[in-house]
Design an enzyme around this catalytic site. Structure first.
Site, PDB file in Angstrom:
ATOM      1  N   CYS A 299      40.373  54.740  79.046  1.00 10.95           N
ATOM      2  CA  CYS A 299      40.436  53.297  79.330  1.00 10.95           C
ATOM      3  C   CYS A 299      41.102  53.048  80.681  1.00 10.95           C
ATOM      4  CB  CYS A 299      41.225  52.590  78.228  1.00 10.95           C
ATOM      5  SG  CYS A 299      41.527  50.839  78.572  1.00 10.95           S
TER       6      CYS A 299
ATOM      7  N   THR B  84      34.090  36.133  80.993  1.00  6.66           N
ATOM      8  CA  THR B  84      33.768  36.140  79.567  1.00  6.66           C
ATOM      9  C   THR B  84      34.000  34.729  79.046  1.00  6.66           C
ATOM     10  OG1 THR B  84      34.361  38.454  79.258  1.00  6.66           O
ATOM     11  CG2 THR B  84      34.343  37.076  77.299  1.00  6.66           C
TER      12      THR B  84
ATOM     13  N   ASP C 145      31.855  23.836  42.526  1.00  4.36           N
ATOM     14  CA  ASP C 145      33.248  23.915  42.962  1.00  4.36           C
ATOM     15  C   ASP C 145      33.585  22.807  43.959  1.00  4.36           C
ATOM     16  OD1 ASP C 145      35.854  25.362  43.240  1.00  4.36           O
ATOM     17  OD2 ASP C 145      35.139  25.573  45.304  1.00  4.36           O
TER      18      ASP C 145
END
Length: 533
Positions: free
Chosen positions: A228, A67, A503
């Site tokens: 799981c 990952t 702003d």
């Protein structure tokens, strides 16, 4: 990535290459058949290719995954594939380039895109894309993410936002699985549910005719703790039997103290035996807050099957958390997804043409009238007795609705120069204003009391510098398919973008004028189209 960054773990505390491989051999010997290298960011670890190659030698290991944030993927993937890498997950939270940089605090979007396409080119199928969905940040991109699966072999996985230390979790930021599914089904009612694999954490769906698929990881609204089968080892060698839980056991310390294989197995077995039926702290936190969606109320605790203090970890998966903590960066965008891009129209920088593709040709051409304009002789938001009332759109047909609005912010010469050169102390005013405009379009119904909530399919905010007037011109466009128009979303987007510019610049000058907030055009609906001359 938090604005202040994150502390890095000292290298001496991290598992060495040999320690990682020793633990991997132990787990695989006990029946684990899948290992995923994750993070942090595993691909910044210099020995990652060697680790994959040595994991590939372990008998019984069927899958080696990674990952990654994708930034180094294109460069390393050919070597990783040769070493034995068989699965890829890429973290991707937005398809808007400016938002990408805002989330991860760094550049690299195009490198990530290159990595995604390199994975597809090398034959990875599917390439999994992990998207954590957060209300007010990226829930408006659900349809764009799903559309990616039309021509690409992707598994886009929408993940419910979970609370972790430091991520400033708030219940209101969470978008539930059911809400996401409803949004996507409005666009693709033919969406098909796919069979679930045993111990899968994802609910998979496919749009007929699309190459890829989409999935939902329902960690919050419909937890899967009972089935799981994941275990995790952190970069510094702690075993976690639950990603959310705080309980950890240091395998590194036992390894370095000379623990035998049997001693390690006993320690691991005892930790797994303490694995809960559900993440208890999360359960309490979730139910202490009022649900935003009535469907988020059915927690059905499931028994953990097959986990015992002394066990063979058959079919378990170990996720090795690797490396130094670098943000998971959102990659990938189809070229058509320029939503939210802005363009600085000046030539004082060498890269002034870099984002020219983000601005549609002729986007500032004056609109022309198109046919008769149908208007109502009565105020539609007032009932017969003069009281405020929301219009009932339940019986109106769904049509494609598009609206464009604009605004002008007169900054004055000093503030204009700082914006033009991107030298404001608060940061890049154009990027912040652009994101604010996108956010405003998404929450218009929360700002304007009698507006209906609209599931927007596209929002684009463009900003153009006008040096002759020392001004910024803003154009916001919104698109949706539904029974009501999106002109309020476009107007809110332009107005809030202009307020944000005020702003950002007010410390330099308060002599700033917001003007010409107006609807440019709208199409769709029973009253006909409108185009301002």
């Amino acid at each position: 990535m938090p604005e202040e960054g994150v502390p890095l773990t000292p290298k001496v505390n991290l598992l060495t290459t040999e320690e990682i491989l020793t633990l991997a051999r132990l787990f695989v010997k006990e029946g684990i058949d899948k290992i995923r290298l994750t993070g942090g960011e595993p691909l910044i670890r210099p020995d990652v290719v060697d680790i994959v190659a040595q994991l590939q030698q372990l008998e019984g290991l069927r899958t080696i995954g990674v990952t990654t944030n994708g930034i180094n993927l294109a460069r390393l993937l050919p070597q990783l594939q040769k070493a034995g890498l068989s699965a890829i997950n890429i973290s991707l939270d937005t398809l808007v380039p400016a938002k990408f940089e805002f989330i991860v605090r760094r550049k690299g979007f195009h490198k990530v895109m290159e990595g995604i396409h390199k994975a597809i080119e090398l034959g990875y199928n599917p390439v999994k894309v992990n998207c954590v969905v957060m209300r007010g940040l990226n829930e408006d991109e659900l349809l764009d993410f799903a559309a990616l699966t039309k021509g690409l072999p992707l598994d886009v996985r929408f993940i419910e936002y979970m609370p972790f230390d430091g991520n400033k979790w708030n219940f209101k930021k969470m978008v539930s699985y059911k809400e996401m599914l409803d949004t996507i089904r409005q666009q693709w009612p033919e969406l098909e549910k796919l069979p679930e694999e045993e111990s899968s954490t994802a609910k998979a769906f496919k749009i007929p005719g699309f190459q890829g698929q989409i999935s939902f990881i329902t960690s919050m609204s419909e937890h899967f703790c009972g089935t799981c089968n994941r275990l995790r080892i952190t970069a510094d060698g702690n075993l976690k039997v639950c990603l959310f839980g705080n309980s950890e056991v240091s395998l590194r310390d036992h390894l370095r103290a000379g623990a035998s294989e049997q001693e390690l197995l006993r320690i691991i077995g005892a930790a797994v035996g303490r694995k809960k039926r559900q993440h208890a702290e999360l359960f309490l936190m979730f139910h202490d807050s009022p649900p935003a969606n009535p469907s988020i109320s059915s927690w059905d605790p499931l028994d953990v099957q097959g986990l015992r203090p002394k066990m063979s970890f058959s079919s378990q998966m170990v996720t090795l958390w690797k490396g130094y903590r670098v943000p998971q960066t959102p990659p990938l965008a189809q070229q058509r997804l320029g939503s939210g891009c802005f363009q600085r129209h000046y030539t004082s920088h060498a890269d002034s043409d870099a984002n020219s593709k983000c601005l549609s040709p002729g986007s500032w051409a004056p609109a022309a009238p198109s046919g008769p304009q149908l208007t109502s002789e009565q105020l539609t938001h007032v009932d017969s007795e003069g009281r405020a009332a929301m219009v009932d759109v339940g019986r109106k047909p769904d049509t494609e609705r598009v609206a464009v609005a604009s605004a002008v912010v007169l900054l004055g010469p000093v503030a204009f120069k700082l914006v033009q050169q991107n030298q404001l102390k608060k940061g890049d005013a154009l990027v912040v204003a652009q994101l604010a405009g996108i956010q405003a379009a998404k929450v218009t119904s929360q700002l304007i009391p009698l507006c209906h909530h609209v599931a927007l399919s596209h929002v684009q905010v463009q900003l153009e510098l006008d040096s002759t007037r020392h001004a910024v011109r803003i154009q916001a466009s919104c698109r949706a398919r539904g029974p009501t128009g999106v002109e309020m979303e476009a107007l809110a987007s332009a107005a809030v973008a202009s307020l944000t510019l005020y702003d950002m610049c007010k410390a330099v000058s308060r002599d700033i004028v917001l003007e010409e907030i107006k609807l440019i055009s709208k199409t769709g609906g029973q009253r006909g189209d409108f185009h301002r001359a």
